[in-house]
Enzyme design. Structure first.
Site, PDB file in Angstrom:
ATOM      1  N   CYS A   1      39.237  30.710   2.532  1.00  0.00           N
ATOM      2  CA  CYS A   1      39.583  31.169   1.191  1.00  0.00           C
ATOM      3  C   CYS A   1      40.344  30.015   0.551  1.00  0.00           C
ATOM      4  CB  CYS A   1      40.451  32.422   1.271  1.00  0.00           C
ATOM      5  SG  CYS A   1      41.114  32.904  -0.341  1.00  0.00           S
TER       6      CYS A   1
ATOM      7  N   GLN B   1      56.366  37.450  -7.289  1.00  0.00           N
ATOM      8  CA  GLN B   1      55.190  36.882  -7.969  1.00  0.00           C
ATOM      9  C   GLN B   1      54.389  36.059  -6.977  1.00  0.00           C
ATOM     10  OE1 GLN B   1      53.805  37.257 -10.847  1.00  0.00           O
ATOM     11  NE2 GLN B   1      55.340  38.254 -12.110  1.00  0.00           N
TER      12      GLN B   1
ATOM     13  N   CYS C   1      37.430  35.755  -6.467  1.00  0.00           N
ATOM     14  CA  CYS C   1      37.252  34.696  -7.476  1.00  0.00           C
ATOM     15  C   CYS C   1      36.017  34.939  -8.338  1.00  0.00           C
ATOM     16  CB  CYS C   1      37.131  33.351  -6.789  1.00  0.00           C
ATOM     17  SG  CYS C   1      38.651  32.839  -5.990  1.00  0.00           S
TER      18      CYS C   1
ATOM     19  N   CYS D   1      32.498  37.830  -2.449  1.00  0.00           N
ATOM     20  CA  CYS D   1      33.923  38.155  -2.485  1.00  0.00           C
ATOM     21  C   CYS D   1      34.333  38.768  -3.823  1.00  0.00           C
ATOM     22  CB  CYS D   1      34.733  36.891  -2.223  1.00  0.00           C
ATOM     23  SG  CYS D   1      36.503  37.195  -2.183  1.00  0.00           S
TER      24      CYS D   1
ATOM     25  N   TYR E   1      62.349  47.146 -14.510  1.00  0.00           N
ATOM     26  CA  TYR E   1      61.281  46.864 -13.535  1.00  0.00           C
ATOM     27  C   TYR E   1      61.600  45.524 -12.873  1.00  0.00           C
ATOM     28  CZ  TYR E   1      58.981  50.281 -16.570  1.00  0.00           C
ATOM     29  OH  TYR E   1      58.685  51.383 -17.338  1.00  0.00           O
TER      30      TYR E   1
ATOM     31  N   CYS F   1      51.181  42.029 -17.017  1.00  0.00           N
ATOM     32  CA  CYS F   1      50.039  41.551 -16.223  1.00  0.00           C
ATOM     33  C   CYS F   1      48.775  42.279 -16.655  1.00  0.00           C
ATOM     34  CB  CYS F   1      50.304  41.746 -14.733  1.00  0.00           C
ATOM     35  SG  CYS F   1      50.711  43.441 -14.307  1.00  0.00           S
TER      36      CYS F   1
ATOM     37  N   ASP G   1      59.134  44.259 -17.384  1.00  0.00           N
ATOM     38  CA  ASP G   1      58.051  43.628 -16.620  1.00  0.00           C
ATOM     39  C   ASP G   1      57.383  44.723 -15.790  1.00  0.00           C
ATOM     40  OD1 ASP G   1      56.395  41.953 -15.200  1.00  0.00           O
ATOM     41  OD2 ASP G   1      57.981  40.903 -14.115  1.00  0.00           O
TER      42      ASP G   1
ATOM     43  N   CYS H   1      33.822  27.685  -2.753  1.00  0.00           N
ATOM     44  CA  CYS H   1      33.953  28.640  -1.647  1.00  0.00           C
ATOM     45  C   CYS H   1      32.600  29.197  -1.231  1.00  0.00           C
ATOM     46  CB  CYS H   1      34.874  29.779  -2.083  1.00  0.00           C
ATOM     47  SG  CYS H   1      35.048  31.032  -0.827  1.00  0.00           S
TER      48      CYS H   1
END
Ligand SMILES: C[S@@+](CC[C@H](N)C(=O)[O-])C[C@H]1O[C@@H](n2cnc3c(N)ncnc32)[C@H](O)[C@@H]1O
Length: 453
Positions: free
Chosen positions: A160, A284, A80, A77, A313, A409, A382, A71
């Site tokens: 992107c 997701q 990433c 950015c 959740y 996460c 979750d 990229c």
């Protein structure tokens, strides 16, 4: 005081937040670039008692795991952070960070942490991207993503590699539409102007695309021509919505939504079932790898046909709906009313009859009449990145379910919660990290706790 002259630093590790780590005169230095095994020339930008921060000016010696990023925006950015690191090494770092969190935050050594499950697609895996409009000092505007480390600056995105080429083309087209019609762009400094965000959601399996224009309050200028010309240019766009917000907070969610075209939602397929996605509902963001995550969760949980399952959740109900055919009954709990509405629609869409949903804070619903006296064989949690609220944790422990599947996460808050759970008659059976977000620092995991008494 920050040093004026650049200094040489050996990079030893990658930190949890995507920064690289070295030492200078015995003190930890967090650098904005550099990979383990590399020597960099960096300028100290902030010096604290226990650590410093540094901006890398030159990479003096490169490690063999470094690769050429695909990229052109990679340096500026915020997305990433690890694109210049080969994928195998990204995976190894994430694996190691899960183990480190369990040991240092959770106090849990010798946990069975399985090898991280890689993502089949390293690029173009996202089904949702959020682009911001931003007024430049020259009074022009940018439409793109946040500059690395800057919440208040947006660069003009040309490509992107995380969503799709189509998404890049929609961004370029929308930018030109807004520019040529001179539609005012929202200015965060004085809260004037109109265009705030462009959100694109794609059903990776269905090919359907939702375009969400988040604006200040008011009717969308050139609405008819916008809709007709966007649909001609991009026949994949099946719905266009406008979300209006008067809030000063820089979040791409509206208080009211107008459907400009199509049904107002798209559909996605997952594990053979169909799910409806609206502009503001949680889903997701990597559809294919979400299947891997959920399958991993079920592999740990081993649901059986007599189980009563509580899905806390639950968002739009994905986990509970996928589990419904494997168990006797599912109850889902979620805070956002719209998500509950979609969860109910998703259940009907898939002819699921053994599921019910309750709206509210987990801590309150667990304490309410709705669930009073109910027993569950298995509970899935979750939660968002912050993990479990202390009162939610307390009430969850009171349920004394045999099996507790935790989807997380955030390995740091997961480890904090795991430390608490294993003190409450549970053992941590196994943790399986799943890479949902290649090129980025984000880590997802599934973990099973089993009741010991
Ligand atoms: C990580 S998402 C999980 C969604 C769902 N399990 C899935 O896989 O699609 C977390 C969800 O928790 C919800 N949430 C956040 N705080 C909550 C709370 N205090 N009580 C209930 N739900 C909450 C959010 O709205 C979001 O839908």
């Amino acid at each position: 005081m920050p040093d004026k002259e650049p200094v040489q630093i050996e990079i030893e590790d990658l930190a949890f937040d995507g920064k690289s780590v070295g030492h200078l005169n015995g003190k930890v230095v967090f650098c904005d670039r550099g990979l383990p095994g590399e020597t960099v020339l960096a300028r100290i930008t902030r010096s604290r008692a226990r650590y410093s921060q540094a901006a890398v000016e030159e990479i003096i010696s490169k490690c063999t795991d470094r690769r050429e990023p695909v990229c052109p925006h990679v340096r500026q950015c915020g997305g990433c952070t690890w694109q210049d690191l080969i994928y195998a090494r990204q995976l190894a770092c994430k694996q190691q960070q899960v183990v480190a969190c369990l040991e240092h935050i959770g106090g849990l050594e010798n946990t069975d942490v399985a090898a991280i499950r890689p993502c089949e697609s390293e690029f173009f895996y996202r089904n949702k991207m959020e682009f911001s409009f931003h007024v430049r000092p020259d009074n022009g505007f940018n439409l793109g993503l946040h500059r690395r480390g800057r919440f208040d600056d947006i660069f003009d995105l040309t490509e992107c590699h995380l969503q799709s080429d189509l998404s890049n083309r929609i961004v370029a087209w929308t930018r030109e539409f807004v520019r040529s019609r001179e539609i005012p762009v929202y200015d965060v400094r004085d809260h004037t102007g109109f265009m705030r965000f462009l959100v694109i959601r794609e059903g990776k399996r269905t090919g359907q695309v939702l375009v969400n224009l988040v604006t200040n309050v008011g009717s969308m200028p050139f609405k008819d021509i916008l809709v007709s010309s966007m649909c001609v240019e991009f026949p994949q766009v099946t719905t266009i919505v406008q979300n209006q917000t008067a809030k000063k907070a820089n979040v791409a969610v509206g208080e009211s939504e107008e459907i400009l075209y199509g049904p107002g939602y798209i559909e996605e397929e997952m594990c053979g079932l169909r799910f409806r996605i609206m502009s503001n509902s949680f889903f997701q963001t990597n559809s294919r790898q979400a299947e891997v995550l959920y399958e991993t969760g079920f592999e740990l949980l081993q649901p059986v046909s007599t189980d009563r399952l509580l899905d806390l959740y639950c968002g739009t109900g994905t986990i509970g709906i996928l589990a419904a055919s494997k168990v006797a009954e599912v109850i889902g709990v979620e805070l956002v009313p719209d998500a509950i509405e979609i969860a109910r629609k998703n259940s009907a869409l898939n002819n699921i009859g053994n599921i019910a949903f309750f709206q509210g804070h987990v801590k309150d619903v667990l304490n309410s009449d709705a669930l009073a006296g109910q027993a569950f064989d298995a509970v899935v949690v979750d939660p968002p990145r912050a993990g479990l609220h202390p009162r939610a944790m307390k009430r969850l422990m009171r349920l004394r379910s045999d099996k507790l599947l935790y989807i997380s996460c955030n390995p740091a808050t997961f480890s904090r919660d795991a430390r608490h759970i294993v003190r409450q008659e549970y053992s941590l059976h196994r943790v399986i990290p799943v890479d949902m977000f290649p090129q980025t620092k984000h880590i997802e995991l599934a973990a099973l706790f089993q009741r010991t008494k």
